[in-house]
Design an enzyme around this catalytic site. Structure first.
Site, PDB file in Angstrom:
ATOM      1  N   ARG A   1     -13.109  -1.896  -0.727  1.00 13.98           N
ATOM      2  CA  ARG A   1     -12.856  -3.588  -1.278  1.00 13.98           C
ATOM      3  C   ARG A   1     -12.788  -4.302  -2.637  1.00 13.98           C
ATOM      4  O   ARG A   1     -12.351  -4.615  -2.708  1.00 13.98           O
ATOM      5  CB  ARG A   1     -14.645  -4.605  -0.685  1.00 13.98           C
ATOM      6  CG  ARG A   1     -14.610  -4.003   0.528  1.00 13.98           C
ATOM      7  CD  ARG A   1     -15.826  -4.343   1.179  1.00 13.98           C
ATOM      8  NE  ARG A   1     -16.561  -5.646   0.937  1.00 13.98           N
ATOM      9  CZ  ARG A   1     -18.112  -6.184   0.791  1.00 13.98           C
ATOM     10  NH1 ARG A   1     -18.634  -4.834   0.970  1.00 13.98           N
ATOM     11  NH2 ARG A   1     -18.035  -7.556   0.775  1.00 13.98           N
TER      12      ARG A   1
ATOM     13  N   LYS B   1     -20.000 -16.251  -4.199  1.00 13.51           N
ATOM     14  CA  LYS B   1     -18.472 -17.420  -3.095  1.00 13.51           C
ATOM     15  C   LYS B   1     -19.671 -17.653  -2.685  1.00 13.51           C
ATOM     16  O   LYS B   1     -19.535 -18.967  -1.709  1.00 13.51           O
ATOM     17  CB  LYS B   1     -17.426 -16.574  -2.603  1.00 13.51           C
ATOM     18  CG  LYS B   1     -16.848 -16.168  -3.956  1.00 13.51           C
ATOM     19  CD  LYS B   1     -15.394 -14.800  -3.622  1.00 13.51           C
ATOM     20  CE  LYS B   1     -15.574 -14.722  -1.819  1.00 13.51           C
ATOM     21  NZ  LYS B   1     -16.314 -13.572  -2.158  1.00 13.51           N
TER      22      LYS B   1
ATOM     23  N   ARG C   1     -24.534  -5.715   6.030  1.00 13.53           N
ATOM     24  CA  ARG C   1     -23.394  -5.352   7.541  1.00 13.53           C
ATOM     25  C   ARG C   1     -22.683  -3.929   6.234  1.00 13.53           C
ATOM     26  O   ARG C   1     -23.139  -3.352   5.809  1.00 13.53           O
ATOM     27  CB  ARG C   1     -22.532  -6.291   5.731  1.00 13.53           C
ATOM     28  CG  ARG C   1     -22.555  -7.738   5.839  1.00 13.53           C
ATOM     29  CD  ARG C   1     -21.955  -8.603   5.699  1.00 13.53           C
ATOM     30  NE  ARG C   1     -20.709  -8.173   4.629  1.00 13.53           N
ATOM     31  CZ  ARG C   1     -20.143  -9.311   3.904  1.00 13.53           C
ATOM     32  NH1 ARG C   1     -20.171 -10.390   4.214  1.00 13.53           N
ATOM     33  NH2 ARG C   1     -18.526  -8.458   3.668  1.00 13.53           N
TER      34      ARG C   1
ATOM     35  N   ARG D   1     -27.675  -6.217  -0.411  1.00 13.75           N
ATOM     36  CA  ARG D   1     -28.018  -7.346   0.392  1.00 13.75           C
ATOM     37  C   ARG D   1     -27.974  -7.395   2.005  1.00 13.75           C
ATOM     38  O   ARG D   1     -27.774  -6.367   2.642  1.00 13.75           O
ATOM     39  CB  ARG D   1     -26.489  -8.314   0.754  1.00 13.75           C
ATOM     40  CG  ARG D   1     -25.657  -9.018   1.261  1.00 13.75           C
ATOM     41  CD  ARG D   1     -24.864 -10.190   1.153  1.00 13.75           C
ATOM     42  NE  ARG D   1     -23.557  -9.431   1.877  1.00 13.75           N
ATOM     43  CZ  ARG D   1     -22.326  -9.628   1.223  1.00 13.75           C
ATOM     44  NH1 ARG D   1     -22.347 -10.742   0.680  1.00 13.75           N
ATOM     45  NH2 ARG D   1     -21.520  -8.592   1.227  1.00 13.75           N
TER      46      ARG D   1
ATOM     47  N   ARG E   1      -5.796 -14.525   0.027  1.00 16.51           N
ATOM     48  CA  ARG E   1      -6.963 -13.096  -0.636  1.00 16.51           C
ATOM     49  C   ARG E   1      -5.257 -12.977  -1.256  1.00 16.51           C
ATOM     50  O   ARG E   1      -5.205 -11.376  -1.275  1.00 16.51           O
ATOM     51  CB  ARG E   1      -7.384 -12.722   0.462  1.00 16.51           C
ATOM     52  CG  ARG E   1      -8.720 -12.435   0.061  1.00 16.51           C
ATOM     53  CD  ARG E   1      -9.891 -12.118   1.407  1.00 16.51           C
ATOM     54  NE  ARG E   1     -10.483 -10.560   0.883  1.00 16.51           N
ATOM     55  CZ  ARG E   1     -12.040 -11.417   1.364  1.00 16.51           C
ATOM     56  NH1 ARG E   1     -11.974 -12.271   1.262  1.00 16.51           N
ATOM     57  NH2 ARG E   1     -12.703 -10.010   0.526  1.00 16.51           N
TER      58      ARG E   1
HETATM   59  P1  AP5 Z   1     -22.745 -13.397  -1.812  1.00 12.06           P
HETATM   60  O1  AP5 Z   1     -22.656 -14.606  -1.678  1.00 12.06           O
HETATM   61  O2  AP5 Z   1     -22.761 -13.315  -0.747  1.00 12.06           O
HETATM   62  O3  AP5 Z   1     -21.254 -12.729  -2.272  1.00 12.06           O
HETATM   63  P2  AP5 Z   1     -19.759 -12.820  -1.944  1.00 12.06           P
HETATM   64  O4  AP5 Z   1     -18.895 -13.579  -3.405  1.00 12.06           O
HETATM   65  O5  AP5 Z   1     -19.900 -14.674  -1.024  1.00 12.06           O
HETATM   66  O6  AP5 Z   1     -19.389 -11.757  -1.562  1.00 12.06           O
HETATM   67  P3  AP5 Z   1     -19.188 -11.052   0.335  1.00 12.06           P
HETATM   68  O7  AP5 Z   1     -19.006  -9.680   0.047  1.00 12.06           O
HETATM   69  O8  AP5 Z   1     -19.414 -11.587   1.011  1.00 12.06           O
HETATM   70  O9  AP5 Z   1     -17.669 -11.593  -0.076  1.00 12.06           O
HETATM   71  P4  AP5 Z   1     -15.959 -10.761   0.249  1.00 12.06           P
HETATM   72  O10 AP5 Z   1     -15.343 -11.438  -0.082  1.00 12.06           O
HETATM   73  O11 AP5 Z   1     -16.387  -8.971   0.132  1.00 12.06           O
HETATM   74  O12 AP5 Z   1     -16.488 -10.304   1.834  1.00 12.06           O
HETATM   75  P5  AP5 Z   1     -15.949 -11.344   3.458  1.00 12.06           P
HETATM   76  O13 AP5 Z   1     -16.779 -11.217   4.834  1.00 12.06           O
HETATM   77  O14 AP5 Z   1     -15.346 -12.209   2.793  1.00 12.06           O
HETATM   78  O15 AP5 Z   1     -23.862 -12.483  -2.802  1.00 12.06           O
HETATM   79  C1  AP5 Z   1     -23.897 -11.337  -2.977  1.00 12.06           C
HETATM   80  C2  AP5 Z   1     -24.846 -10.361  -3.085  1.00 12.06           C
HETATM   81  O16 AP5 Z   1     -25.652 -10.875  -3.972  1.00 12.06           O
HETATM   82  C3  AP5 Z   1     -26.357 -11.694  -2.093  1.00 12.06           C
HETATM   83  O17 AP5 Z   1     -26.976 -10.834  -1.785  1.00 12.06           O
HETATM   84  C4  AP5 Z   1     -26.962 -12.348  -2.678  1.00 12.06           C
HETATM   85  O18 AP5 Z   1     -28.306 -13.531  -2.887  1.00 12.06           O
HETATM   86  C5  AP5 Z   1     -26.833 -11.725  -4.843  1.00 12.06           C
HETATM   87  N1  AP5 Z   1     -26.432 -13.544  -5.028  1.00 12.06           N
HETATM   88  C6  AP5 Z   1     -25.446 -14.224  -4.742  1.00 12.06           C
HETATM   89  N2  AP5 Z   1     -25.609 -14.752  -5.795  1.00 12.06           N
HETATM   90  C7  AP5 Z   1     -26.259 -14.191  -7.485  1.00 12.06           C
HETATM   91  C8  AP5 Z   1     -26.153 -14.786  -8.425  1.00 12.06           C
HETATM   92  N3  AP5 Z   1     -26.495 -15.513  -9.035  1.00 12.06           N
HETATM   93  N4  AP5 Z   1     -27.604 -13.529  -9.260  1.00 12.06           N
HETATM   94  C9  AP5 Z   1     -27.743 -12.940  -8.472  1.00 12.06           C
HETATM   95  N5  AP5 Z   1     -27.660 -12.343  -7.022  1.00 12.06           N
HETATM   96  C10 AP5 Z   1     -27.013 -13.202  -6.410  1.00 12.06           C
HETATM   97  O19 AP5 Z   1     -14.514 -10.722   3.774  1.00 12.06           O
HETATM   98  C11 AP5 Z   1     -15.055  -9.209   4.302  1.00 12.06           C
HETATM   99  C12 AP5 Z   1     -14.512  -8.682   4.610  1.00 12.06           C
HETATM  100  O20 AP5 Z   1     -13.201  -9.624   6.046  1.00 12.06           O
HETATM  101  C13 AP5 Z   1     -13.095  -8.679   4.083  1.00 12.06           C
HETATM  102  O21 AP5 Z   1     -13.431  -7.189   3.596  1.00 12.06           O
HETATM  103  C14 AP5 Z   1     -11.524  -8.020   4.598  1.00 12.06           C
HETATM  104  O22 AP5 Z   1     -11.975  -6.530   5.462  1.00 12.06           O
HETATM  105  C15 AP5 Z   1     -11.777  -9.824   6.026  1.00 12.06           C
HETATM  106  N6  AP5 Z   1     -11.385 -10.746   5.728  1.00 12.06           N
HETATM  107  C16 AP5 Z   1     -11.926 -11.357   5.012  1.00 12.06           C
HETATM  108  N7  AP5 Z   1     -10.948 -12.531   3.757  1.00 12.06           N
HETATM  109  C17 AP5 Z   1     -10.098 -12.266   4.814  1.00 12.06           C
HETATM  110  C18 AP5 Z   1      -8.521 -12.487   4.407  1.00 12.06           C
HETATM  111  N8  AP5 Z   1      -8.512 -14.209   3.597  1.00 12.06           N
HETATM  112  N9  AP5 Z   1      -7.620 -11.699   4.666  1.00 12.06           N
HETATM  113  C19 AP5 Z   1      -7.502 -10.511   4.515  1.00 12.06           C
HETATM  114  N10 AP5 Z   1      -8.993 -10.114   5.447  1.00 12.06           N
HETATM  115  C20 AP5 Z   1      -9.664 -10.232   5.289  1.00 12.06           C
END
Ligand code: AP5
Length: 214
Positions: free
Chosen positions: A172, A13, A161, A127, A88
């Site tokens: 997660r 994403k 991270r 990552r 979410r």
């Molecule tokens: P990346 O693009 O970073 O993937 P992502 O889907 O953005 O993954 P995240 O881990 O950031 O999502 P998340 O939803 O868990 O984290 P968030 O920060 O929102 O890609 C990942 C890796 O894959 C990278 O190394 C990239 O290079 C590689 N890659 C990407 N595309 C690729 C492809 N096509 N092929 C191969 N490799 C690829 O949330 C973190 C925490 O914050 C949550 O756990 C929660 O505690 C809190 N939080 C955040 N938002 C909320 C909410 N709305 N409600 C409650 N808690 C929340």
């Protein structure tokens, strides 16, 4: 255009949002990035969120809804924005609909990033992120030109991270399936959902994403 990127941790994403905001000239609103900024700045909200994030749990709805409510009122959100990681839960989605309706706006499209859990574990454990500009890398598939140095801003020392540890990744994913996946049905009912194959190479995913937005 108001877009939601919906998908499990590691589905790409953030990677795709960063590509699209350049072309569409709209901001990426990542609740994860906002919360991590709060932790880095040592704010009360950040400290409260850290305990949940370190375990892989969701931060309480009231906290993230407040963050988004404040952010979408900013002038740079007028042309539209990409929500990355929000909503979410069903209560977050309902709160978003109410917020937007109060502004005379609504969600245009929700894109679901579909991918198997197995691939996510290797993506997340490999990552690395730049602590200064948030550029993203992967130790196998997306290495920086110079080991440990950010290609975009030259910062030394890419970081992992704290929630990208194997045990937390599993937690997660479980949280995603239980609390976030029901949003697929929520937005299918609203006829706003499009699903794309997030297992493909990043360039192919970008192409699929653009088609889904037409
Ligand atoms: P990346 O693009 O970073 O993937 P992502 O889907 O953005 O993954 P995240 O881990 O950031 O999502 P998340 O939803 O868990 O984290 P968030 O920060 O929102 O890609 C990942 C890796 O894959 C990278 O190394 C990239 O290079 C590689 N890659 C990407 N595309 C690729 C492809 N096509 N092929 C191969 N490799 C690829 O949330 C973190 C925490 O914050 C949550 O756990 C929660 O505690 C809190 N939080 C955040 N938002 C909320 C909410 N709305 N409600 C409650 N808690 C929340």
């Amino acid at each position: 255009m108001i877009l939601i990127f919906l998908g499990p941790p590691g589905s790409g994403k953030g990677t795709q949002a960063k590509r699209l905001i350049k072309e569409m000239s709209i901001p990426q609103l990542s609740t994860g990035d906002m919360l991590r900024a709060g932790i880095a700045a040592g704010t009360e909200l950040g400290m409260k969120a850290k305990a949940f994030m370190d375990k892989g749990d969701l931060v309480p709805d009231s906290v993230v809804i407040g963050l988004i409510q404040e952010r979408i009122g900013a002038s740079d959100c007028k042309p539209g924005f990409i929500l990355d990681g929000f909503p979410r839960t069903i209560p977050q989605a309902e709160a978003l609909d109410r917020m937007l309706s109060g502004l005379g706006r609504s969600v245009d499209r929700v894109v679901e990033f579909k991918i198997d859990d197995q691939e996510l574990v290797s993506r997340l454990s490999g990552r690395r992120t730049c602590p200064k500009c948030s550029a993203m890398y992967h130790v196998v598939t997306q290495k920086p030109a110079k080991d440990g140095v950010c290609d975009q801003c030259g910062t030394q020392g890419l970081i992992q991270r704290t929630d990208d540890q194997p045990k937390v990744i599993q937690d997660r994913l479980a949280v995603y399936h239980k609390q976030t996946a029901p949003l697929v049905g929520f937005y299918t009912q609203q006829k706003k959902l499009r699903s794309i194959n997030a297992l493909d190479a990043p360039e192919k995913v970008t192409d699929a994403l653009k088609k889904a937005l037409k």
